[in-house]
Every structure is written in C-alpha cells, then in structure tokens.
Write an enzyme that holds these catalytic residues in place. Sequence first.
Site, PDB file in Angstrom:
ATOM      1  N   GLY A  21     111.301  12.102  16.140  1.00 42.46           N
ATOM      2  CA  GLY A  21     112.364  11.118  15.744  1.00 42.46           C
ATOM      3  C   GLY A  21     111.699  10.306  14.548  1.00 42.46           C
ATOM      4  O   GLY A  21     112.201   9.941  13.466  1.00 42.46           O
ATOM      5  N   ILE A  22     110.581   9.734  14.924  1.00 41.82           N
ATOM      6  CA  ILE A  22     109.878   8.734  14.100  1.00 41.82           C
ATOM      7  C   ILE A  22     109.481   9.394  12.897  1.00 41.82           C
ATOM      8  O   ILE A  22     109.546   8.847  11.799  1.00 41.82           O
ATOM      9  CB  ILE A  22     108.642   7.934  14.831  1.00 41.82           C
ATOM     10  CG1 ILE A  22     109.147   7.219  15.828  1.00 41.82           C
ATOM     11  CG2 ILE A  22     108.028   7.295  13.768  1.00 41.82           C
ATOM     12  CD1 ILE A  22     108.000   6.603  16.839  1.00 41.82           C
TER      13      ILE A  22
ATOM     14  N   VAL B  63     101.347   4.612  16.293  1.00 37.77           N
ATOM     15  CA  VAL B  63     102.397   4.100  16.646  1.00 37.77           C
ATOM     16  C   VAL B  63     102.758   4.666  17.699  1.00 37.77           C
ATOM     17  O   VAL B  63     103.971   4.545  18.389  1.00 37.77           O
ATOM     18  CB  VAL B  63     103.654   4.143  15.606  1.00 37.77           C
ATOM     19  CG1 VAL B  63     103.430   3.239  14.165  1.00 37.77           C
ATOM     20  CG2 VAL B  63     103.578   5.490  15.444  1.00 37.77           C
TER      21      VAL B  63
ATOM     22  N   ARG C 295     100.925   5.888  21.362  1.00 37.68           N
ATOM     23  CA  ARG C 295     100.293   5.283  22.685  1.00 37.68           C
ATOM     24  C   ARG C 295      98.886   5.071  22.615  1.00 37.68           C
ATOM     25  O   ARG C 295      98.341   6.062  21.891  1.00 37.68           O
ATOM     26  CB  ARG C 295     100.515   5.885  24.191  1.00 37.68           C
ATOM     27  CG  ARG C 295     102.052   5.869  24.648  1.00 37.68           C
ATOM     28  CD  ARG C 295     102.225   4.353  24.975  1.00 37.68           C
ATOM     29  NE  ARG C 295     103.767   4.160  25.740  1.00 37.68           N
ATOM     30  CZ  ARG C 295     104.654   3.673  24.947  1.00 37.68           C
ATOM     31  NH1 ARG C 295     104.428   3.305  23.909  1.00 37.68           N
ATOM     32  NH2 ARG C 295     105.790   3.449  25.369  1.00 37.68           N
TER      33      ARG C 295
ATOM     34  N   ASP D 112      99.363  -0.173  16.345  1.00 38.84           N
ATOM     35  CA  ASP D 112     100.270  -0.852  17.060  1.00 38.84           C
ATOM     36  C   ASP D 112     100.115  -0.927  18.573  1.00 38.84           C
ATOM     37  O   ASP D 112     100.822  -1.517  19.349  1.00 38.84           O
ATOM     38  CB  ASP D 112     101.805  -0.589  16.561  1.00 38.84           C
ATOM     39  CG  ASP D 112     102.524  -1.553  16.955  1.00 38.84           C
ATOM     40  OD1 ASP D 112     102.532  -2.858  16.772  1.00 38.84           O
ATOM     41  OD2 ASP D 112     103.849  -1.385  17.520  1.00 38.84           O
TER      42      ASP D 112
ATOM     43  N   GLU E 215      95.672  -1.788  26.542  1.00 42.72           N
ATOM     44  CA  GLU E 215      96.936  -2.574  26.085  1.00 42.72           C
ATOM     45  C   GLU E 215      97.228  -3.659  27.110  1.00 42.72           C
ATOM     46  O   GLU E 215      97.587  -2.878  28.117  1.00 42.72           O
ATOM     47  CB  GLU E 215      97.828  -1.825  25.349  1.00 42.72           C
ATOM     48  CG  GLU E 215      98.840  -2.646  24.739  1.00 42.72           C
ATOM     49  CD  GLU E 215      99.973  -1.637  24.043  1.00 42.72           C
ATOM     50  OE1 GLU E 215      99.807  -0.829  23.576  1.00 42.72           O
ATOM     51  OE2 GLU E 215     101.056  -2.026  24.311  1.00 42.72           O
TER      52      GLU E 215
ATOM     53  N   HIS F 169     101.883  -4.365  19.487  1.00 43.10           N
ATOM     54  CA  HIS F 169     103.044  -3.692  19.880  1.00 43.10           C
ATOM     55  C   HIS F 169     104.423  -4.107  19.283  1.00 43.10           C
ATOM     56  O   HIS F 169     105.352  -4.549  20.183  1.00 43.10           O
ATOM     57  CB  HIS F 169     103.251  -3.439  21.458  1.00 43.10           C
ATOM     58  CG  HIS F 169     103.639  -2.162  21.706  1.00 43.10           C
ATOM     59  ND1 HIS F 169     103.184  -1.361  22.943  1.00 43.10           N
ATOM     60  CD2 HIS F 169     104.821  -1.282  21.394  1.00 43.10           C
ATOM     61  CE1 HIS F 169     103.919  -0.081  22.955  1.00 43.10           C
ATOM     62  NE2 HIS F 169     104.786  -0.330  22.129  1.00 43.10           N
TER      63      HIS F 169
ATOM     64  N   ALA G  57     105.907  -2.514  16.425  1.00 42.43           N
ATOM     65  CA  ALA G  57     106.557  -1.715  15.539  1.00 42.43           C
ATOM     66  C   ALA G  57     107.962  -1.706  15.795  1.00 42.43           C
ATOM     67  O   ALA G  57     108.882  -1.581  15.066  1.00 42.43           O
ATOM     68  CB  ALA G  57     105.758  -0.136  15.606  1.00 42.43           C
ATOM     69  N   ASN G  58     108.285  -1.768  17.083  1.00 43.04           N
ATOM     70  CA  ASN G  58     109.612  -1.919  17.711  1.00 43.04           C
ATOM     71  C   ASN G  58     109.650  -3.299  18.206  1.00 43.04           C
ATOM     72  O   ASN G  58     108.942  -3.243  19.320  1.00 43.04           O
ATOM     73  CB  ASN G  58     110.247  -0.804  18.432  1.00 43.04           C
ATOM     74  CG  ASN G  58     111.535  -0.809  19.174  1.00 43.04           C
ATOM     75  OD1 ASN G  58     112.243  -1.254  18.365  1.00 43.04           O
ATOM     76  ND2 ASN G  58     111.756  -0.513  20.452  1.00 43.04           N
TER      77      ASN G  58
END
Lengths: 301, 301
Positions: B133-134, B212, B214, B238, B243, B262, B264-265
Amino acid sequence: MRIHIGPEHDDHLAAAVVAGGGTLSALDDADALVWTGGAEDFPELPDRVRWVQLTFAGIEPFFRAGLIDDRRMWANASGVYADNVAEYAVGALLVGLRQFHASVTAREWTKDRLDPRVRTLHGSTVAIVGCGGIGRAMIPRLHALGAEVVAVNRSGRPVDGAKVTLPAERAAEVWSTADHFVIAAPATAATDRLVDAAVLTEMPETAWLVNVARGNLVDTDALVDALKTGAIAGAVLDVTDPEPLPAGHPLWELENAVITPHIANTRTHLTANFAPTLEENVRRFLKGEELLARVDPSVGY
Amino acid sequence: MRIHIGPEHDDHLAAAVVAGGGTLSALDDADALVWTGGAEDFPELPDRVRWVQLTFAGIEPFFRAGLIDDRRMWANASGVYADNVAEYAVGALLVGLRQFHASVTAREWTKDRLDPRVRTLHGSTVAIVGCGGIGRAMIPRLHALGAEVVAVNRSGRPVDGAKVTLPAERAAEVWSTADHFVIAAPATAATDRLVDAAVLTEMPETAWLVNVARGNLVDTDALVDALKTGAIAGAVLDVTDPEPLPAGHPLWELENAVITPHIANTRTHLTANFAPTLEENVRRFLKGEELLARVDPSVGY
C-alpha cells in the site's frame, strides 16, 4: 553565425552552439554572445552583437547595471531549471511540514515533541507567489502529493492546474487563505520586500514559507521576528538577503529556519542542463524566430 | 452487532462503529473488538468475539505473542496510512538527495561543499522493497517528480506504474541497479535484516536508503559502518533497531543519518484517520463481506 562564449570556454555550451548551426568565434567578430559570468565583468559589446544569451534565470544585476536595453535581443534561462527548482521547493515544504529539520538536530528520541507538530502536504493548500516556470513545474508535483495550489502572477491569467489564480495586485488575499507559501517571483522593484512584517502576521501560525526567488523578496528582519515569535511555523530559504548569509546572522541559529546555500539549481551541472536550450536558441536565431526566454526590458525580466 | 473499543474509549472510533451500524458494548458481550493498544496488554477474549480490528499496520508483536490464529478474523490498518507514509518517504528521499540534512546544521554559507553533492529525484530510479500500500501510494508521487520505480514484492505480480516488478527471491538484483531505496516490507522472519552488510556494499555510493517499515529490516551495525565509510550516501530512518533509538547511539552522531522518531504516520491523528476504514469494516462485518486489510495468519501480515 558566429557566437562567442565567455568569460570562459565551456564544453557543453560550445557543443550546443555547433549543434544548433553556429560557429565559435572571438568576441570582436561575434554576432552573439553567450555569457556565463556576472554583470560586474560584462564586456563592452561590439555593435555587431545582436543577441546576448545569459545562462541564469535571475538577471536583475544586469538590469541594475544598465546593460539590458532595446539595442539588441537578450535572453535568459528562465524556465530551464524549473524542474530542478520545483523539486527543491517541494522538498523544502516537506522538510518543514514533516519535521525533518527538527529531527536532523535531535540526539534522542523525541516522538512526544515532534509527533503533534507534523503537518501533511496532502490536504493542504500551497500558494505559489510568482507562478511562472517554476510554479508550473511545481503544480503536477503538488497535485500528486495531494495538495491544492493557489497561483499569483502578474496578469492574473489562469494558470493550468491552479484552483485559483490571482493577479499580483490581489496578492494580499492569499496570505490569510493558503496554508503554505512558495515565493518564486522575479526580483523587480514591485516585488522587493513583498513578504514584510504585515504579510507574515497574516499568514497562519502553522504556515511554512519557502523562498526560491531572490532574498530581497522577503524582509529578513521581519522574518527573524516572525520565526522567533511563532507568527509562522518556519521558513526554508535557498536565497537570502544579504547573500551569502554571513556567519553569525541570527537566521543561522533559529531551529525553524532552514538555510540552503543557493543550491535549488546547482552550479555544478548548470551548463550541461542549459545546453539543450542554447542549441534551440541558436537554431531560432539563425532562422529569425522568437527566442526562448527572451527578456522584456520594459518589465525587468 | 456489539463492538467493544479498548483499551480506552475513543470518540472517533466510537462514532465510526455507530455510523457503520454497530453498537458499543462491554467486552464480555461483544461480537467484535477494536483494539488500539499493544500486544502486551491484549485481553483474554470471550469465544463470542469473531473479529478483532487492530488499528496499526505493523502487527508482528501480536504474531509473536501467539494471539493471531484462525479461530476468529483479524484485520489490521494496512494501507490506511499509506498516503501519509508515502508522503514522508518522498520527503525523506528529498531531504537526503537535495542536501537539506547538511544545510540544517550549517552555521555558514557552504555552497562550495554542498553544491556538488546535490542529487535530483528527477531522472533517478527508486527501488521500493516491499511494494504494498505504501509503495503504491508512492508511485504517482515519484512519477510526478520525474523518478522511475522498481518494485519488489512477495509474488512478483506486476505493480501498476513500476518499470519492473521483481519477486522477493530476486530482490538481490535490485541493490546494484536502482539509485535509491525505500524499505516498506512487512516485518516477517523472511525480511529480518534484509538490508545487511552485503546488500549495503552492493548499493551505489550515491544511494540514499529510507526505512519506513520496521527497524529490524536493516542491520543497524552494518548501516553505521556503511554510513561511516561512505559505502552509501546516507539513510533516513523513521524506524530503528533498537527502537526507540537510545541516546548516545552512534547513529545520532552521523551527519548522513537522519533519524525521525516514528512520525511517518503520526499518533496524534491516528484514530481520526482510521475511523473511515473502521466504519466500512463494521458495515462489511454486518453483511458478512470480506474485511478490508484482513490478516492472513499463514503469511504473517
């Protein structure tokens, strides 16, 4: 047709002259001059030179020096680097809206601080003030990214793809209605300090301002104030006033000011990028056709 | 149909449940659960819960915890935030290629240093590794910016707009042929440390890497080495491994590594952005139709 390239020889431009049907010559014998230098070292021209081709888009120093008049044709590089500058301007908007500028200097994970500050280009309205070649190259890029465009140009003649086009005398309407602003107008007497303290106050507090035109279109002191007080969210400037921006200038220290050293159109690849346009103009000059990006001395660009 | 929202009430999601035709209920009486929390505090489910709707795209902790199986339907938020993350990824490429990252930290005019380093997105080829999707949301954005796309996905089934689509087992071919790389694949056993020391060596020295997906899809130690030695030009991440990236980690100190936390969204607008998808899935669940972004337990996403 004999063409001189100065102040220095350049392989890309020389090849373009020949490919367009011209021959290279000394300035004394030339019908045309291709000039990659500045206004300050511009040579005395023989009367036989009927066309001067400049290789930059911003040619106001040549106007100020009184070099450009109706005695011969002048052309510049307006529009040639539009794709390159448009790409930079889109990147500049994303740098600010998506908080990349603040991330670059972080030395720890600051999600709580940055997450609420992120804005998106999709769903926003970008005003392009001075919507010529660069602006027209920005529009399909911004549309693909989900943004709408409001254009401002001299005549107000509708720009393809812009939701609204306003003539320059109605520019005031744009400051309070768009979300973000790209300044891409030519530097003329009419655009000097176009973005002043009053304009910065009218912009939304979440607005990012991008300047890819000339530094003097933005009042630098007023901008520093606006960035310090949070009147706008931030600014990305590829051009500054003064330029180069001297070390120690307050803009360097502001986290919400991103200064790039006039690299929206890079010097490194300049003559290679300009060569196809020169070739076409040589061809047109030979045929007596209208030159690409011919300068109009009466309007100043 | 009774739906429980947990671990906390959320106005946006509650409104979506009602708009889709459901009613809100306690978990004990629920036919479905909308879960905005993590795997670690996931509740014991009554047997009557036939559908669990997660509100993130990255759900590997739920797989690791053994929560996802065939006993009920699971759906995630894959694709919902695609426009947002795609915009970030395009911005991340421009941050690096156009030298914004180096400009942000400059305190003087460094045109001579930065001008030759500028690369353009127009004319370049971007590989999207894990083109779901991205990636599909990135393609029109990249096309408008003048870049070509090579896609890598699990099946190799051609992605609309990609010049070439390679199946995952041929991903090795992409590292030496594309100019820049966006990692957007789901985190599975097969993609763990997909970008390792060998892969980083194969990439062009002018390449920018954007992650973008993981953090564990990139071998962090190998990336630090590659950034230090100049094996690649830079990375914009991101997501990181570990993390959150701890203070003092060497990645923070590298000029050619840009770490965003993190975002980006963004969490700030997450449930508002997800609400329309939830409403549609409630409607589909009521009618017995296939859910959007239904999770396939056999492939792990």
